[in-house]
Design a protein around this motif. Structure first.
Motif, PDB file in Angstrom:
ATOM      1  N   THR A  16       9.388 -70.270 -29.594  1.00 36.25           N
ATOM      2  CA  THR A  16       9.238 -70.676 -28.198  1.00 36.25           C
ATOM      3  C   THR A  16      10.481 -70.339 -27.389  1.00 36.25           C
ATOM      4  N   VAL A  17      11.647 -70.654 -27.931  1.00 34.94           N
ATOM      5  CA  VAL A  17      12.906 -70.338 -27.237  1.00 34.94           C
ATOM      6  C   VAL A  17      13.016 -68.833 -27.011  1.00 34.94           C
ATOM      7  N   ALA A  18      12.685 -68.043 -28.041  1.00 30.60           N
ATOM      8  CA  ALA A  18      12.755 -66.585 -27.918  1.00 30.60           C
ATOM      9  C   ALA A  18      11.770 -66.073 -26.865  1.00 30.60           C
ATOM     10  N   ALA A  19      10.546 -66.617 -26.872  1.00 26.07           N
ATOM     11  CA  ALA A  19       9.521 -66.167 -25.932  1.00 26.07           C
ATOM     12  C   ALA A  19       9.881 -66.524 -24.498  1.00 26.07           C
ATOM     13  N   VAL A  20      10.385 -67.743 -24.287  1.00 28.95           N
ATOM     14  CA  VAL A  20      10.780 -68.151 -22.933  1.00 28.95           C
ATOM     15  C   VAL A  20      11.971 -67.329 -22.455  1.00 28.95           C
ATOM     16  N   GLY A  21      12.919 -67.083 -23.350  1.00 27.47           N
ATOM     17  CA  GLY A  21      14.049 -66.228 -22.992  1.00 27.47           C
ATOM     18  C   GLY A  21      13.604 -64.832 -22.592  1.00 27.47           C
ATOM     19  N   PHE A  22      12.666 -64.282 -23.360  1.00 29.11           N
ATOM     20  CA  PHE A  22      12.124 -62.965 -23.024  1.00 29.11           C
ATOM     21  C   PHE A  22      11.419 -62.995 -21.675  1.00 29.11           C
ATOM     22  N   ALA A  23      10.623 -64.061 -21.425  1.00 33.82           N
ATOM     23  CA  ALA A  23       9.891 -64.163 -20.164  1.00 33.82           C
ATOM     24  C   ALA A  23      10.847 -64.279 -18.979  1.00 33.82           C
ATOM     25  N   LEU A  24      11.930 -65.044 -19.144  1.00 35.76           N
ATOM     26  CA  LEU A  24      12.916 -65.164 -18.062  1.00 35.76           C
ATOM     27  C   LEU A  24      13.611 -63.832 -17.799  1.00 35.76           C
ATOM     28  N   ARG A  37      13.282 -54.002 -18.116  1.00 34.64           N
ATOM     29  CA  ARG A  37      12.611 -55.213 -17.645  1.00 34.64           C
ATOM     30  C   ARG A  37      11.237 -54.906 -17.076  1.00 34.64           C
ATOM     31  N   ALA A  38      11.173 -53.892 -16.238  1.00 33.47           N
ATOM     32  CA  ALA A  38       9.889 -53.521 -15.640  1.00 33.47           C
ATOM     33  C   ALA A  38       8.909 -53.057 -16.708  1.00 33.47           C
ATOM     34  N   LEU A  39       9.407 -52.318 -17.680  1.00 31.78           N
ATOM     35  CA  LEU A  39       8.559 -51.835 -18.766  1.00 31.78           C
ATOM     36  C   LEU A  39       8.012 -52.999 -19.591  1.00 31.78           C
ATOM     37  N   ALA A  40       8.888 -53.964 -19.908  1.00 32.01           N
ATOM     38  CA  ALA A  40       8.457 -55.132 -20.676  1.00 32.01           C
ATOM     39  C   ALA A  40       7.431 -55.948 -19.906  1.00 32.01           C
ATOM     40  N   LEU A 135       6.320 -73.530 -19.367  1.00 40.04           N
ATOM     41  CA  LEU A 135       5.940 -72.473 -20.301  1.00 40.04           C
ATOM     42  C   LEU A 135       6.347 -72.838 -21.728  1.00 40.04           C
ATOM     43  N   ALA A 136       7.544 -73.408 -21.885  1.00 39.35           N
ATOM     44  CA  ALA A 136       8.019 -73.796 -23.219  1.00 39.35           C
ATOM     45  C   ALA A 136       7.109 -74.857 -23.832  1.00 39.35           C
ATOM     46  N   CYS A 137       6.694 -75.836 -23.040  1.00 36.41           N
ATOM     47  CA  CYS A 137       5.788 -76.884 -23.543  1.00 36.41           C
ATOM     48  C   CYS A 137       4.454 -76.289 -23.972  1.00 36.41           C
ATOM     49  N   ALA A 182      -4.225 -67.360 -25.707  1.00 35.46           N
ATOM     50  CA  ALA A 182      -3.705 -68.252 -24.669  1.00 35.46           C
ATOM     51  C   ALA A 182      -2.199 -68.077 -24.485  1.00 35.46           C
ATOM     52  N   MET A 183      -1.486 -67.777 -25.576  1.00 31.87           N
ATOM     53  CA  MET A 183      -0.043 -67.511 -25.459  1.00 31.87           C
ATOM     54  C   MET A 183       0.206 -66.306 -24.554  1.00 31.87           C
ATOM     55  N   VAL A 184      -0.584 -65.257 -24.754  1.00 36.03           N
ATOM     56  CA  VAL A 184      -0.442 -64.066 -23.911  1.00 36.03           C
ATOM     57  C   VAL A 184      -0.752 -64.414 -22.462  1.00 36.03           C
ATOM     58  N   GLY A 185      -1.815 -65.198 -22.242  1.00 35.31           N
ATOM     59  CA  GLY A 185      -2.172 -65.603 -20.890  1.00 35.31           C
ATOM     60  C   GLY A 185      -1.096 -66.445 -20.237  1.00 35.31           C
ATOM     61  N   ALA A 186      -0.477 -67.354 -20.994  1.00 32.16           N
ATOM     62  CA  ALA A 186       0.591 -68.198 -20.446  1.00 32.16           C
ATOM     63  C   ALA A 186       1.805 -67.365 -20.063  1.00 32.16           C
ATOM     64  N   MET A 187       2.166 -66.405 -20.913  1.00 26.66           N
ATOM     65  CA  MET A 187       3.299 -65.525 -20.607  1.00 26.66           C
ATOM     66  C   MET A 187       3.009 -64.693 -19.356  1.00 26.66           C
TER      67      MET A 187
END
Length: 202
Positions: A16-24, A37-40, A135-137, A182-187
């Motif tokens: 979760t920490v890694a995913a939120v960091g990536f999303a930020l 960033r744009a590519l990701a 998002l983390a929750c 749902a994880m993909v949708g949330a991101m």
């Protein structure tokens, strides 16, 4: 609490920490996004477009199957007086798939019940922090659901559903698959918010 129960929570917390960091990082709003960033961001939104459309189609198909099986159960019970043994079980399985895949669509659209006061009365870094915490929750919950849903699917693979005579794993598989989509949708919602119900609320 034993290690078997602690490990999923630890793995989920780190992921979760890694995913939120990536999303930020990918959704950084300072200036025009470019390069990696744009590519990701494009990669996540492209993946989301495919997975959300797939989830919506399968959820609609599952709903149609549930309606058809339910209608047949009514006809068989009252018209022919020979209730079928499979229709009720099929309705349950179809509704499970509809619900768990529908969560992915709802998360992407921002259509789940939310507390929008913080969203309305904040802006800038504070608003983004609240969005990241939300998002983390969501990702933490979905991560636990995926882990234990997968474990349950493996556990019931040799059991059969009464009336349908196929493995219960086909029903339980909706849990980890729905959580993953749902994880993909949330991101994607974090990177490209769609909250029409919030914007149109009076």
């Amino acid at each position: 609490m034993n290690a078997i129960n602690v490990m999923p929570l630890q793995v989920t917390a780190v992921a979760t920490v890694a995913a939120v960091g990536f999303a930020l990082w990918a959704g950084h709003r300072g200036g025009q996004a470019s390069g990696a960033r744009a590519l990701a961001r494009r990669a996540v939104l492209t993946l989301d477009r495919v997975t959300t459309e797939l989830a919506a189609m399968v959820a609609c198909l599952a709903m149609a199957i549930a309606v058809a099986a339910g209608a047949w159960q009514v006809v068989a019970r009252f018209a022919t007086e020979t209730p079928s043994s499979w229709s009720e079980a099929l309705v349950r399985v179809a509704l499970i798939w509809m619900a768990y895949l529908g969560v992915a669509v709802a998360l992407r659209a921002g259509a789940l019940v939310s507390i929008d006061v913080a969203q309305r009365f904040t802006s800038g870094a504070l608003q983004r922090t609240i969005e990241a915490m939300s998002l983390a929750c969501v990702l933490s919950f979905l991560g636990v659901m995926f882990w234990f849903g997968w474990a349950m699917t493996e556990r019931v693979q040799f059991q059969t559903i009464a009336g349908l005579e196929f493995s219960m794993a086909y029903a339980y598989a909706a849990i980890p698959l729905g959580a993953l989509l749902a994880m993909v949708g949330a991101m994607a919602h974090f990177l490209d918010r769609r909250s029409e119900e919030l914007e149109n609320a009076s």
